[in-house]
Design an enzyme around this catalytic site. Structure first.
Site, mmCIF file in Angstrom:
data_model
loop_
_atom_site.group_PDB
_atom_site.id
_atom_site.type_symbol
_atom_site.label_atom_id
_atom_site.label_comp_id
_atom_site.label_asym_id
_atom_site.label_seq_id
_atom_site.Cartn_x
_atom_site.Cartn_y
_atom_site.Cartn_z
ATOM 1 N N SER A 142 0.848 -1.192 0.000
ATOM 2 C CA SER A 142 0.000 0.000 0.000
ATOM 3 C C SER A 142 0.882 1.239 0.000
ATOM 4 C CB SER A 142 -0.884 0.009 1.249
ATOM 5 O OG SER A 142 -1.520 1.263 1.427
ATOM 6 N N TYR A 155 -1.058 -0.501 10.359
ATOM 7 C CA TYR A 155 -1.223 -0.860 8.946
ATOM 8 C C TYR A 155 -0.010 -0.426 8.124
ATOM 9 C CZ TYR A 155 -3.675 -1.264 4.430
ATOM 10 O OH TYR A 155 -4.058 -1.606 3.147
#
Length: 250
Positions: A142, A155
């Site tokens: 990501s 995350y």
């Protein structure tokens, strides 16, 4: 197309990016085994939508955080298909909170799923790729792992670690004909992102020249490219492909 007839494992394939990847690969003739955690309805929907595609699709209910479950699934895939040609590490969750209010469970749940799960799956599959001296390993990271996003320390940490995982493993297995690459999408229009309020979505799109979210089919097309030995050369390895609508240009 060289992807036809290939045996590919996709983690977290019942929804969002994973579902798009499963259907795209099967649509081009790959035999796909995908994992899902507990949403039988979603998994069955993927199976239903794949019935008329070229490739065969099979679902495995596996907790990617459980090493023994992962090993068992990989053994079953190899026993049925004979080999594994590619692995797509897609399974992931978000539990966003600022660090001051992040619980240990928030941290562990995200790291265990997004990072340790990728370790379990890749390690279980890599032995079979090493034996046949070929294979493709693909990580879905990501932009959060590249730039960092407030409220996503857990995350961002997991997704950044996947980039190090990619580069290190690429060096280890290159002599065996195995390519390892990662895709780092920007905000992708999925159920996971739908929980973000409009104000935060606007912030997410700030600095994105295309001015929109990434589509799941766009991620799937890059996965298909990397898994296809005719399209993506073996020499392409250890690379992180930002799929961010130009965000990294700013």
């Amino acid at each position: 197309m060289s992807i036809e007839g290939k045996n590919i494992v996709v983690s977290g394939g019942s929804r969002g990016i994973g579902k798009a990847v499963v259907l795209a690969l099967a649509g081009h003739g790959a035999n796909v085994a995908f994992t899902f955690l507990n949403n039988n309805e979603a998994a069955n929907k993927v199976l239903s939508e794949s019935q008329n595609l070229k490739g065969n699709v099979k679902a495995y209910q596996v907790d990617i955080r459980d090493q023994q479950q992962v090993k068992k699934m990989i053994s079953e895939v190899v026993a049925e298909r004979g080999c594994i040609d590619a692995v797509v590490n897609n399974a992931g969750i978000r539990q966003d909170k600022t660090l001051a209010f992040m619980s240990v469970d928030n941290w562990n749940d995200v790291l265990d799923t997004n990072l340790t799960g990728a370790f379990y799956l890749t390690q279980a599959a890599i032995f079979h790729m090493l034996k046949k001296k070929s294979g493709r390993v693909i990580f879905i990271s990501s932009i959060s792992g590249i730039f960092g996003i407030p409220g996503q320390v857990n995350y961002s940490s997991a997704k950044a670690a996947l980039l190090g995982f990619t580069r290190s493993l690429a060096k280890e297995v290159a002599p065996y004909g195995i390519s390892v690459n990662a895709i780092a999408p920007g905000g992708v229009d999925t159920d996971m992102v739908s929980t973000i309020n409009n104000k935060d979505k606007e912030k997410l799109l700030q600095g994105v020249p295309l001015g929109r979210m990434c589509r799941v089919d766009e991620v799937a097309s890059v996965v298909k490219f990397l898994a296809d030995t005719d399209a993506a050369p073996e020499y392409l390895t250890g690379t992180v492909i930002p799929l961010d609508g130009g965000l990294g240009l700013s």
